[in-house]
Scaffold this active site. Structure first.
Site, PDB file in Angstrom:
ATOM      1  N   TYR A  99       0.811  -1.217   0.000  1.00 38.38           N
ATOM      2  CA  TYR A  99       0.000   0.000   0.000  1.00 38.38           C
ATOM      3  C   TYR A  99       0.846   1.268   0.000  1.00 38.38           C
ATOM      4  O   TYR A  99       0.422   2.298  -0.504  1.00 38.38           O
ATOM      5  CB  TYR A  99      -0.919   0.031   1.233  1.00 38.38           C
ATOM      6  CG  TYR A  99      -2.209  -0.723   1.064  1.00 38.38           C
ATOM      7  CD1 TYR A  99      -2.206  -2.075   0.762  1.00 38.38           C
ATOM      8  CD2 TYR A  99      -3.428  -0.080   1.230  1.00 38.38           C
ATOM      9  CE1 TYR A  99      -3.393  -2.771   0.635  1.00 38.38           C
ATOM     10  CE2 TYR A  99      -4.623  -0.772   1.102  1.00 38.38           C
ATOM     11  CZ  TYR A  99      -4.587  -2.119   0.804  1.00 38.38           C
ATOM     12  OH  TYR A  99      -5.771  -2.807   0.677  1.00 38.38           O
ATOM     13  N   LYS A 130       4.143 -15.377   2.567  1.00 36.64           N
ATOM     14  CA  LYS A 130       4.360 -16.114   1.314  1.00 36.64           C
ATOM     15  C   LYS A 130       5.867 -16.308   1.207  1.00 36.64           C
ATOM     16  O   LYS A 130       6.517 -15.890   0.244  1.00 36.64           O
ATOM     17  CB  LYS A 130       3.767 -15.293   0.142  1.00 36.64           C
ATOM     18  CG  LYS A 130       3.762 -16.003  -1.200  1.00 36.64           C
ATOM     19  CD  LYS A 130       2.738 -17.110  -1.321  1.00 36.64           C
ATOM     20  CE  LYS A 130       2.919 -17.835  -2.656  1.00 36.64           C
ATOM     21  NZ  LYS A 130       2.053 -19.028  -2.750  1.00 36.64           N
ATOM     22  N   ASP A 144      -1.909 -18.364   0.498  1.00 36.65           N
ATOM     23  CA  ASP A 144      -2.857 -19.092  -0.359  1.00 36.65           C
ATOM     24  C   ASP A 144      -3.504 -20.239   0.419  1.00 36.65           C
ATOM     25  O   ASP A 144      -4.709 -20.466   0.335  1.00 36.65           O
ATOM     26  CB  ASP A 144      -2.180 -19.587  -1.652  1.00 36.65           C
ATOM     27  CG  ASP A 144      -0.854 -20.321  -1.412  1.00 36.65           C
ATOM     28  OD1 ASP A 144      -0.333 -20.263  -0.277  1.00 36.65           O
ATOM     29  OD2 ASP A 144      -0.352 -20.953  -2.365  1.00 36.65           O
ATOM     30  N   ASP A 168      -5.913  -7.394   4.130  1.00 37.59           N
ATOM     31  CA  ASP A 168      -7.069  -6.799   3.461  1.00 37.59           C
ATOM     32  C   ASP A 168      -7.937  -7.906   2.873  1.00 37.59           C
ATOM     33  O   ASP A 168      -9.151  -7.952   3.079  1.00 37.59           O
ATOM     34  CB  ASP A 168      -6.581  -5.846   2.367  1.00 37.59           C
ATOM     35  CG  ASP A 168      -7.721  -5.193   1.610  1.00 37.59           C
ATOM     36  OD1 ASP A 168      -8.686  -4.759   2.266  1.00 37.59           O
ATOM     37  OD2 ASP A 168      -7.652  -5.119   0.366  1.00 37.59           O
ATOM     38  N   ASP A 212     -11.673  -9.718   4.508  1.00 40.87           N
ATOM     39  CA  ASP A 212     -12.938  -9.763   3.763  1.00 40.87           C
ATOM     40  C   ASP A 212     -13.454 -11.198   3.687  1.00 40.87           C
ATOM     41  O   ASP A 212     -14.642 -11.459   3.852  1.00 40.87           O
ATOM     42  CB  ASP A 212     -12.752  -9.232   2.326  1.00 40.87           C
ATOM     43  CG  ASP A 212     -13.119  -7.763   2.192  1.00 40.87           C
ATOM     44  OD1 ASP A 212     -12.896  -7.012   3.157  1.00 40.87           O
ATOM     45  OD2 ASP A 212     -13.624  -7.369   1.118  1.00 40.87           O
TER      46      ASP A 212
HETATM   47  C1  IPM Z   1     -10.264  -1.799   3.957  1.00 43.07           C
HETATM   48  C2  IPM Z   1     -10.586  -1.208   2.611  1.00 43.07           C
HETATM   49  C3  IPM Z   1      -9.510  -0.184   2.279  1.00 43.07           C
HETATM   50  C4  IPM Z   1      -8.206  -0.938   2.193  1.00 43.07           C
HETATM   51  C5  IPM Z   1      -9.771   0.626   1.008  1.00 43.07           C
HETATM   52  C6  IPM Z   1     -11.118   1.300   1.006  1.00 43.07           C
HETATM   53  C7  IPM Z   1      -8.675   1.627   0.752  1.00 43.07           C
HETATM   54  O1  IPM Z   1     -10.694  -2.205   1.662  1.00 43.07           O
HETATM   55  O2  IPM Z   1     -10.197  -1.037   4.941  1.00 43.07           O
HETATM   56  O3  IPM Z   1     -10.087  -3.003   4.046  1.00 43.07           O
HETATM   57  O4  IPM Z   1      -7.871  -1.484   1.133  1.00 43.07           O
HETATM   58  O5  IPM Z   1      -7.499  -0.974   3.186  1.00 43.07           O
HETATM   59 MG    MG Z   2     -10.601  -4.181   2.463  1.00 41.98          MG
END
Ligand code: IPM
Ligand code: MG
Length: 359
Positions: free
Chosen positions: A142, A193, A225, A249, A253
């Site tokens: 990032y 990784k 993975d 990230d 999710d």
């Molecule tokens: C998160 C989001 C952010 C990230 C985006 C919106 C920049 O996906 O907080 O997980 O990638 O960190």
């Molecule tokens: Mg995210």
């Protein structure tokens, strides 16, 4: 009377709707506990771009630096997608993380008994899941340099991002991972990784070194993975997962869907000192449902609970919010994202009211 200042940044899309419910809960808890929460609301992301041309103004950054904690809704939306990278709504989030030094992102995912059928996974697979992803938040792909897209003489283009970590960056996030594990089931999994990426080979070595100071915590390692696969195969094996920014990230999710909806997951982003902390739901601004009053405010309400716990040492109040959410789910209230036939469909504000009532 104790007084804490909180910067409230609703942001874009469903941000203002969910934030309205969360601040009501925060105020109610403050009143009950005899603590004054001084809330200052400000624009961030797309709404800030519309008002002043940039996703995060210096004034708002200053406000967050002077506050005891930040509560954020969500940023972004289709309206601003065509803008240059440097002024997109998401930049505000990244700038806040960087400027406040919020290197540790805590993302718990636990299953609510009443929502066990809301997940796309089989109940017997997710029953009892209770894990937390500790994501490094200010390094890696990032923020690493060099980065960018350049035009080459032959007319083609070349895009670069750099995954970079230094020893101190790995050490401090590893320590957070071990500390969090110590307060839970004492199992820490470091995800990397290391079979391919040199920077994560360093990551693994440093985590092992820090682990010597935590003999009571059982440390193990997994390639990212494999971890992605194990999360849907047997998620109960996980307690605390510590990993670098991009992996975290993606994995967080994925972990959120174990619980049935991304609309349920809170997060805390913590820095080196107590007054460096930001709390936000892990979901985005959901432009497709913005303004309809159907968003799920629970992730933001639970982010308030995390704030009380990590920033203000108000464990009891924090637990009270979590219990209230459980009770509301037990009574059958469901926003659209977690709705199933036979339950009570609730709007965003009805869900907020229901939690408030339980408090
Ligand atoms: C998160 C989001 C952010 C990230 C985006 C919106 C920049 O996906 O907080 O997980 O990638 O960190
Ligand atoms: Mg995210």
């Amino acid at each position: 009377m104790k007084r804490y200042s909180i910067a409230v940044l609703p942001g874009d899309g469903i941000g203002p709707e969910i934030m309205h419910e969360a601040t009501m809960v925060l105020n109610a808890v403050g009143k009950k506990a005899g603590v004054e929460f001084a809330l200052t609301e400000a624009l961030v992301g797309g709404s800030s771009i519309d008002a002043s041309g940039v996703p995060l103004t210096d004034e708002v950054l200053k406000l967050t630096l002077l506050s005891d904690a930040v509560l954020l809704g969500a940023v972004g939306g289709t309206k601003w997608e065509a803008l240059d990278y440097s002024i997109r709504p998401e930049r505000a989030l990244l700038a806040l993380r960087k400027e406040l030094g919020l290197f540790a992102n805590l993302r718990p995912a636990r299953i609510y008994k009443d929502l066990i059928d809301a997940s796309t996974l089989k109940p017997e697979v997710i029953d009892g899941v209770d894990l937390i992803v500790v994501r490094e938040l200010t390094g890696g792909l990032y923020f690493g340099t060099p980065k960018g897209v350049e035009k080459l003489p032959d007319g083609t283009e070349r895009g670069v991002n750099t995954m970079v970590y230094t020893t101190p960056e790995i050490e401090r996030i590893a320590k957070v991972g071990f500390e969090v594990a110590r307060k839970r089931r004492k199992k820490l999994l470091s995800v990397d990784k290391a079979n391919v990426l040199e920077t994560t080979e360093l990551w693994r070595r440093v985590v092992i070194k820090i682990g010597r100071d935590y003999p009571d915590v059982e440390l193990s390692h997994m390639y990212v993975d494999n971890c992605a696969m194990q999360l849907v195969r047997n998620p109960r094996q996980f307690d605390v997962i510590v990993t670098e920014n991009t992996f975290g990230d993606i994995l967080s999710d994925e972990a959120s869907m174990l619980t049935g909806s991304i609309g349920m997951l809170p997060s805390a982003s913590l820095g080196a000192t107590k007054n460096r902390a930001m709390y936000e739901p892990i979901h985005g601004s959901a432009p497709d449902i913005a303004g309809k009053g159907i968003a799920n405010p629970i992730a933001t309400i639970l982010s308030v609970a995390m704030m009380l716990k990590y920033s203000f040492e108000m464990e009891d109040a924090s637990n009270a919010i979590e219990t209230a959410v459980e009770k509301v789910l037990g009574k059958g209230f469901r926003t659209a994202d977690i709705y199933q036939p036979g339950t009570k469909k609730a709007s965003c504000s009805e869900m907020g009211e229901a939690v408030l009532k339980e408090l």
